[in-house]
Design an enzyme around this catalytic site. Structure first.
Site, mmCIF file in Angstrom:
data_model
loop_
_atom_site.group_PDB
_atom_site.id
_atom_site.type_symbol
_atom_site.label_atom_id
_atom_site.label_comp_id
_atom_site.label_asym_id
_atom_site.label_seq_id
_atom_site.Cartn_x
_atom_site.Cartn_y
_atom_site.Cartn_z
ATOM 1 N N GLY B 11 0.777 -1.235 0.000
ATOM 2 C CA GLY B 11 0.000 0.000 0.000
ATOM 3 C C GLY B 11 0.807 1.284 0.000
ATOM 4 N N THR B 12 1.947 1.291 -0.689
ATOM 5 C CA THR B 12 2.725 2.543 -0.708
ATOM 6 C C THR B 12 2.001 3.607 -1.530
ATOM 7 O OG1 THR B 12 4.090 1.965 -2.618
ATOM 8 C CG2 THR B 12 4.911 1.293 -0.459
ATOM 9 N N ASN B 13 1.327 3.192 -2.604
ATOM 10 C CA ASN B 13 0.545 4.173 -3.355
ATOM 11 C C ASN B 13 -0.642 4.662 -2.525
ATOM 12 O OD1 ASN B 13 1.622 4.758 -6.040
ATOM 13 N ND2 ASN B 13 1.462 2.559 -6.378
ATOM 14 N N ARG B 59 -16.285 -14.922 -8.243
ATOM 15 C CA ARG B 59 -15.628 -13.616 -8.269
ATOM 16 C C ARG B 59 -16.625 -12.484 -8.445
ATOM 17 N NH1 ARG B 59 -10.583 -13.261 -12.186
ATOM 18 N NH2 ARG B 59 -12.330 -13.174 -13.594
ATOM 19 N N MET B 84 -4.213 -7.017 -6.762
ATOM 20 C CA MET B 84 -3.681 -8.069 -7.619
ATOM 21 C C MET B 84 -4.752 -8.897 -8.318
ATOM 22 S SD MET B 84 -0.579 -7.326 -7.165
ATOM 23 C CE MET B 84 0.635 -8.576 -7.577
ATOM 24 N N ASN B 101 -6.081 2.633 -12.434
ATOM 25 C CA ASN B 101 -4.995 1.745 -12.015
ATOM 26 C C ASN B 101 -3.654 2.404 -12.316
ATOM 27 O OD1 ASN B 101 -3.801 -0.754 -11.130
ATOM 28 N ND2 ASN B 101 -3.429 -1.269 -13.267
ATOM 29 N N HIS B 103 0.341 1.290 -13.137
ATOM 30 C CA HIS B 103 1.089 0.102 -13.556
ATOM 31 C C HIS B 103 2.549 0.498 -13.820
ATOM 32 C CE1 HIS B 103 1.582 -3.877 -15.376
ATOM 33 N NE2 HIS B 103 2.354 -3.272 -16.269
#
Lengths: 206, 206
Positions: B11-13, B59, B84, B101, B103
């Site tokens: 969770g650094t972002n 899902r 993920m 997102n 990336h």
């Protein structure tokens, strides 16, 4: 190191090489008899020849003839500057790790034809130029140099104009590095090209 | 604009978003009960919940529950920061053109897992960061922002450290642009995201 250039089109990258006194272009070959690149060779007093696919039994025969013609002129390094045909092993085996291509994208993004149009269609915000060793795939060879620019237009002509200075800078730089023995393949990864500031003794793969 | 964050890992972002006073993170959801991101949410006093795949029939059911939980908290914009799992339409349809997102590559190069390792294995000389809208493909959504850096190491940890400041700059910038109504989809190409300096009136697709 004597350089041969293969070109199919207008030959702007060829012209940059012809204008660079540090690069010894001795031969220009084309698959197209009407390529503007041939006129550039004439104007620079460089030998040139045309190898039209239809005059040979198959692509391999054409490529073998083209390789032989370059080898007769002591070419050690080949540049495909806007050369539109795929080179077969009949050519590539004659110049192992000695054929360099310049491509207007940051490979592996947007390989093949119309790379600039592909980048615009994708909606990419960054693209660039890749100089790489040619192999038998489509723009799959090991990367020698890349440089990025932001995409600030969605007009392909404008974007190509923005990329051209990168091509004209990166390609001669890569050729000089190769001819000075500053380029080698990393021992641990055959895809990783190491460009050193000084000669490494051998410019062949480890 | 209230922001929800999906995270699977450290969770650094997420932390960058929590630390940014201009971004209103109101909810953090994870598919992993032990994600460090959940502790970050707790520390920031932000509501958080875990949606483990095994506790739902499929899902889609998990994604629907997660979307409902976020919607109850008035979330309008969702960020997947190191999340993920693939999001199904059960989630995406609830937040059309509102899931973003980040990336660690210049997409379409090196999509999917281990993008940094992919770039190193390829021998790329340039890589970067992409912020994009999420769709049902693997890193195929329309690009909001990209930034490039030269690759000067072949150590994945070092390269990730070099990319992290780009992630931490581009992601909040994109979120602010969206919440200020400065982001729209080009009429002529649904893949081209236009980010304006000033609000365009509507931030929805044309």
């Amino acid at each position: 190191m004597k350089v041969g250039v293969l070109a199919s089109g207008s030959g702007t990258n060829l012209q940059t090489l012809l204008d660079d006194r540090a690069i010894d272009v001795v031969a220009v070959a084309s698959d197209k008899p009407d390529a503007r690149a041939l006129e550039r060779a004439d104007a620079a007093g460089v030998e040139r020849a045309v190898f039209v696919r239809g005059e040979y039994e198959d692509r391999e025969a054409r490529d073998a003839a083209m390789a032989a013609w370059l080898a007769e002129r002591d070419v050690e390094l080949v540049v495909t500057a806007g050369y539109m045909a795929i080179l077969t092993s009949a050519f590539l085996d004659r110049f192992p790790q000695r054929v360099v291509n310049v491509h207007p994208s940051l490979l592996p993004a947007f390989p093949g034809l119309r790379a600039i149009e592909q980048a615009i269609a994708y909606g990419a915000k960054v693209t660039g130029v890749t100089v790489h060793f040619l192999d038998e795939g489509v723009d799959t060879g090991a990367v020698i140099a890349q440089q990025a620019i932001p995409i600030e237009t969605h007009d392909p002509v404008e974007l190509h104009n923005a990329l051209r200075p990168l091509e004209h800078a990166l390609l001669p730089e890569a050729l000089k590095a190769i001819s000075q023995g500053r380029v080698r393949i990393a021992a641990e990864n055959p895809r990783r090209v190491v460009v050193s500031a000084t000669a490494t003794g051998s410019s062949r793969p480890d």
